[in-house]
Design a protein around this motif. Sequence first.
Motif, PDB file in Angstrom:
ATOM      1  N   LYS A 220       0.820  -1.212   0.000  1.00 33.34           N
ATOM      2  CA  LYS A 220       0.000   0.000   0.000  1.00 33.34           C
ATOM      3  C   LYS A 220       0.857   1.266   0.000  1.00 33.34           C
ATOM      4  O   LYS A 220       0.476   2.284  -0.566  1.00 33.34           O
ATOM      5  N   ASP A 221       2.023   1.199   0.619  1.00 33.35           N
ATOM      6  CA  ASP A 221       2.914   2.363   0.696  1.00 33.35           C
ATOM      7  C   ASP A 221       4.320   1.907   0.307  1.00 33.35           C
ATOM      8  O   ASP A 221       4.925   1.097   1.027  1.00 33.35           O
ATOM      9  N   PHE A 222       4.828   2.413  -0.792  1.00 32.98           N
ATOM     10  CA  PHE A 222       6.177   2.011  -1.178  1.00 32.98           C
ATOM     11  C   PHE A 222       6.881   3.108  -1.961  1.00 32.98           C
ATOM     12  O   PHE A 222       6.262   3.959  -2.603  1.00 32.98           O
ATOM     13  N   LEU A 223       8.200   3.069  -1.863  1.00 33.44           N
ATOM     14  CA  LEU A 223       9.076   3.942  -2.639  1.00 33.44           C
ATOM     15  C   LEU A 223       9.672   3.102  -3.753  1.00 33.44           C
ATOM     16  O   LEU A 223      10.127   1.974  -3.521  1.00 33.44           O
ATOM     17  N   TYR A 224       9.683   3.665  -4.949  1.00 31.23           N
ATOM     18  CA  TYR A 224      10.065   2.919  -6.151  1.00 31.23           C
ATOM     19  C   TYR A 224      11.316   3.544  -6.742  1.00 31.23           C
ATOM     20  O   TYR A 224      11.404   4.768  -6.895  1.00 31.23           O
ATOM     21  N   PHE A 225      12.304   2.710  -7.051  1.00 36.92           N
ATOM     22  CA  PHE A 225      13.532   3.167  -7.694  1.00 36.92           C
ATOM     23  C   PHE A 225      13.626   2.562  -9.090  1.00 36.92           C
ATOM     24  O   PHE A 225      13.440   1.349  -9.246  1.00 36.92           O
ATOM     25  N   TYR A 226      13.930   3.402 -10.080  1.00 33.23           N
ATOM     26  CA  TYR A 226      14.114   2.898 -11.440  1.00 33.23           C
ATOM     27  C   TYR A 226      15.490   3.332 -11.937  1.00 33.23           C
ATOM     28  O   TYR A 226      15.828   4.515 -11.945  1.00 33.23           O
ATOM     29  N   PHE A 227      16.285   2.353 -12.382  1.00 31.30           N
ATOM     30  CA  PHE A 227      17.613   2.614 -12.921  1.00 31.30           C
ATOM     31  C   PHE A 227      17.523   2.882 -14.419  1.00 31.30           C
ATOM     32  O   PHE A 227      17.194   1.987 -15.204  1.00 31.30           O
ATOM     33  N   GLY A 228      17.812   4.103 -14.824  1.00 34.48           N
ATOM     34  CA  GLY A 228      17.971   4.454 -16.218  1.00 34.48           C
ATOM     35  C   GLY A 228      19.306   5.157 -16.380  1.00 34.48           C
ATOM     36  O   GLY A 228      20.241   4.930 -15.605  1.00 34.48           O
ATOM     37  N   THR A 229      19.408   6.025 -17.395  1.00 33.69           N
ATOM     38  CA  THR A 229      20.623   6.821 -17.507  1.00 33.69           C
ATOM     39  C   THR A 229      20.931   7.457 -16.164  1.00 33.69           C
ATOM     40  O   THR A 229      22.064   7.436 -15.683  1.00 33.69           O
ATOM     41  N   PHE A 230      19.907   8.044 -15.538  1.00 34.77           N
ATOM     42  CA  PHE A 230      19.981   8.499 -14.149  1.00 34.77           C
ATOM     43  C   PHE A 230      18.931   7.746 -13.355  1.00 34.77           C
ATOM     44  O   PHE A 230      17.894   7.369 -13.887  1.00 34.77           O
ATOM     45  N   ILE A 231      19.193   7.559 -12.080  1.00 35.03           N
ATOM     46  CA  ILE A 231      18.218   6.875 -11.256  1.00 35.03           C
ATOM     47  C   ILE A 231      17.077   7.839 -10.922  1.00 35.03           C
ATOM     48  O   ILE A 231      17.287   9.033 -10.703  1.00 35.03           O
ATOM     49  N   GLY A 232      15.868   7.324 -10.956  1.00 40.36           N
ATOM     50  CA  GLY A 232      14.689   8.113 -10.611  1.00 40.36           C
ATOM     51  C   GLY A 232      13.760   7.274  -9.769  1.00 40.36           C
ATOM     52  O   GLY A 232      14.062   6.118  -9.436  1.00 40.36           O
ATOM     53  N   GLY A 233      12.623   7.843  -9.424  1.00 39.36           N
ATOM     54  CA  GLY A 233      11.724   7.083  -8.575  1.00 39.36           C
ATOM     55  C   GLY A 233      10.305   7.601  -8.569  1.00 39.36           C
ATOM     56  O   GLY A 233       9.973   8.594  -9.222  1.00 39.36           O
ATOM     57  N   GLY A 234       9.480   6.908  -7.831  1.00 38.52           N
ATOM     58  CA  GLY A 234       8.083   7.272  -7.647  1.00 38.52           C
ATOM     59  C   GLY A 234       7.651   6.884  -6.246  1.00 38.52           C
ATOM     60  O   GLY A 234       8.317   6.091  -5.566  1.00 38.52           O
ATOM     61  N   LEU A 235       6.527   7.434  -5.827  1.00 39.91           N
ATOM     62  CA  LEU A 235       6.037   7.218  -4.470  1.00 39.91           C
ATOM     63  C   LEU A 235       4.572   6.799  -4.509  1.00 39.91           C
ATOM     64  O   LEU A 235       3.755   7.444  -5.178  1.00 39.91           O
ATOM     65  N   VAL A 236       4.248   5.732  -3.795  1.00 42.33           N
ATOM     66  CA  VAL A 236       2.874   5.258  -3.688  1.00 42.33           C
ATOM     67  C   VAL A 236       2.456   5.322  -2.227  1.00 42.33           C
ATOM     68  O   VAL A 236       3.144   4.770  -1.351  1.00 42.33           O
ATOM     69  N   LEU A 237       1.352   6.011  -1.951  1.00 45.66           N
ATOM     70  CA  LEU A 237       0.817   6.144  -0.611  1.00 45.66           C
ATOM     71  C   LEU A 237      -0.630   5.667  -0.602  1.00 45.66           C
ATOM     72  O   LEU A 237      -1.433   6.101  -1.435  1.00 45.66           O
ATOM     73  N   GLY A 244       2.596  14.680  -6.339  1.00 44.93           N
ATOM     74  CA  GLY A 244       3.022  15.948  -5.765  1.00 44.93           C
ATOM     75  C   GLY A 244       2.530  17.156  -6.529  1.00 44.93           C
ATOM     76  O   GLY A 244       1.823  17.047  -7.537  1.00 44.93           O
ATOM     77  N   ARG A 245       2.941  18.319  -6.063  1.00 44.52           N
ATOM     78  CA  ARG A 245       2.437  19.586  -6.612  1.00 44.52           C
ATOM     79  C   ARG A 245       2.846  19.790  -8.065  1.00 44.52           C
ATOM     80  O   ARG A 245       2.073  20.310  -8.872  1.00 44.52           O
ATOM     81  N   THR A 246       4.062  19.399  -8.434  1.00 42.07           N
ATOM     82  CA  THR A 246       4.539  19.624  -9.804  1.00 42.07           C
ATOM     83  C   THR A 246       4.694  18.334 -10.591  1.00 42.07           C
ATOM     84  O   THR A 246       5.197  18.355 -11.713  1.00 42.07           O
ATOM     85  N   GLY A 247       4.286  17.206 -10.016  1.00 40.97           N
ATOM     86  CA  GLY A 247       4.394  15.935 -10.721  1.00 40.97           C
ATOM     87  C   GLY A 247       5.721  15.233 -10.547  1.00 40.97           C
ATOM     88  O   GLY A 247       5.987  14.231 -11.221  1.00 40.97           O
ATOM     89  N   ASN A 248       6.565  15.722  -9.646  1.00 43.34           N
ATOM     90  CA  ASN A 248       7.909  15.165  -9.513  1.00 43.34           C
ATOM     91  C   ASN A 248       8.145  14.532  -8.147  1.00 43.34           C
ATOM     92  O   ASN A 248       9.298  14.306  -7.760  1.00 43.34           O
ATOM     93  N   ALA A 249       7.092  14.248  -7.384  1.00 43.32           N
ATOM     94  CA  ALA A 249       7.262  13.609  -6.082  1.00 43.32           C
ATOM     95  C   ALA A 249       7.917  12.246  -6.250  1.00 43.32           C
ATOM     96  O   ALA A 249       7.673  11.532  -7.226  1.00 43.32           O
ATOM     97  N   GLY A 250       8.748  11.886  -5.297  1.00 38.08           N
ATOM     98  CA  GLY A 250       9.459  10.616  -5.393  1.00 38.08           C
ATOM     99  C   GLY A 250      10.669  10.677  -6.294  1.00 38.08           C
ATOM    100  O   GLY A 250      11.270   9.633  -6.579  1.00 38.08           O
ATOM    101  N   GLY A 251      11.050  11.878  -6.731  1.00 36.22           N
ATOM    102  CA  GLY A 251      12.248  12.019  -7.550  1.00 36.22           C
ATOM    103  C   GLY A 251      13.482  11.843  -6.684  1.00 36.22           C
ATOM    104  O   GLY A 251      14.037  12.808  -6.148  1.00 36.22           O
ATOM    105  N   VAL A 252      13.941  10.614  -6.545  1.00 31.93           N
ATOM    106  CA  VAL A 252      14.941  10.268  -5.534  1.00 31.93           C
ATOM    107  C   VAL A 252      16.359  10.688  -5.915  1.00 31.93           C
ATOM    108  O   VAL A 252      17.253  10.695  -5.065  1.00 31.93           O
TER     109      VAL A 252
END
Length: 400
Positions: A220-237, A244-252
Amino acid sequence: MDRPAPEASGLRGSNQSGMRAHNERLVLSLVRQQGGLSKSDIARMTGLSNQTVSVIMRSLENEGLLLRGEPVRGRIGQPSVPMSLAADGAFFLGLKIGRRSADLMLVDFLGRVRATRRQVYRYPTPSNVVAFVGAALPAVLDSLPPAQRDRVGGMGIAMPFQLWNWVRYIGAPQSEMDQWRDRDVHAEIAAIAGMPVHIQNDATAACGAELVFGTGEKPKDFLYFYFGTFIGGGLVLNGQLFTGRTGNAGGVGPMPVPGPDGTLQRLFDVASMSRLAEEMEAAGEPSDHLWQQHAEWRVSAPVLDRWLESASEGIAYAALSASALIELEAVLIDGWMPATIRAEITRRTHAALMRLDLSGVEPPQVREGTVGADARALGAAAIPLAQRYLIDQNALNRES
């Protein structure tokens, strides 16, 4: 930022078909989540009357969105007939615009890839990306029989935000990358496609793919990491993608973590595939194949081991920091990489997390993602699917 283009007239699923009706979307969401369900199952889970459910499911079957299964006979009463999603009921396009490549995919209602086109480049420019879509889209759509092409329900675009700020990291001319500021690529692609188009951060979209198309039990609640050219992520609550406010929440990527020498660095400086590529080139090992395909990495054991250790340590620190702020149930790891590498990073991250001081923090599970390397493009396709055929996960939890 999730910006839809104006809906094309005559597109299947418009107001006339009633697909935005809450109860229909509820039924489709439950069947996607639970698998084949009978009318009595749906009535029990939603509280809707048997008659209402019968009307809804008959309508969805007539629309080609549900398939009737074989009757299941019980000990008493009439046999139940499970209904499942029809793979050919709807199709969606997913465009991933990456820092080193672009992918255009056509997926069906089950999230299976029906057609794909790929272009590798040194760095992305608006002109190259728009030209790629213009050339690839007809070929992708031609993979469908003519009778099914009106079932394509939209396109999603997954791309990094503010590409012009990444010039020094990808070696691109500032003048060319500044074009991303001024050109409305969203509108240009929407004009080519002639259908609704939505934009989302690429790693956020990959996280969304895990929610919509992922397999197994979903935390139900997890932090997501994705390996690409740069590492990025997403957040599930609470089972819902939090943008988030600008669409970039979870940008790890910018999270501060200790580097190999103990000094604070940003996560994308220690855990990105671009860092691995740099270390390979420094060791005299070509790295271009990393961006061309994901199934096989041709890298020496010492270089790979150093990168794996640095990446897993960084993710462990980032996961601990996030868990101190948000009570995370799990951390999921995925990326443009072989499945064996993903498994090893997950194993090492768990071990690194267990070595940290966890006083006052309930450590999250560390798990592999289930979607795989194409999560960004699949997540892009999931955006219009969710917009048209799914309901808010919180509402689904209340219903079921």
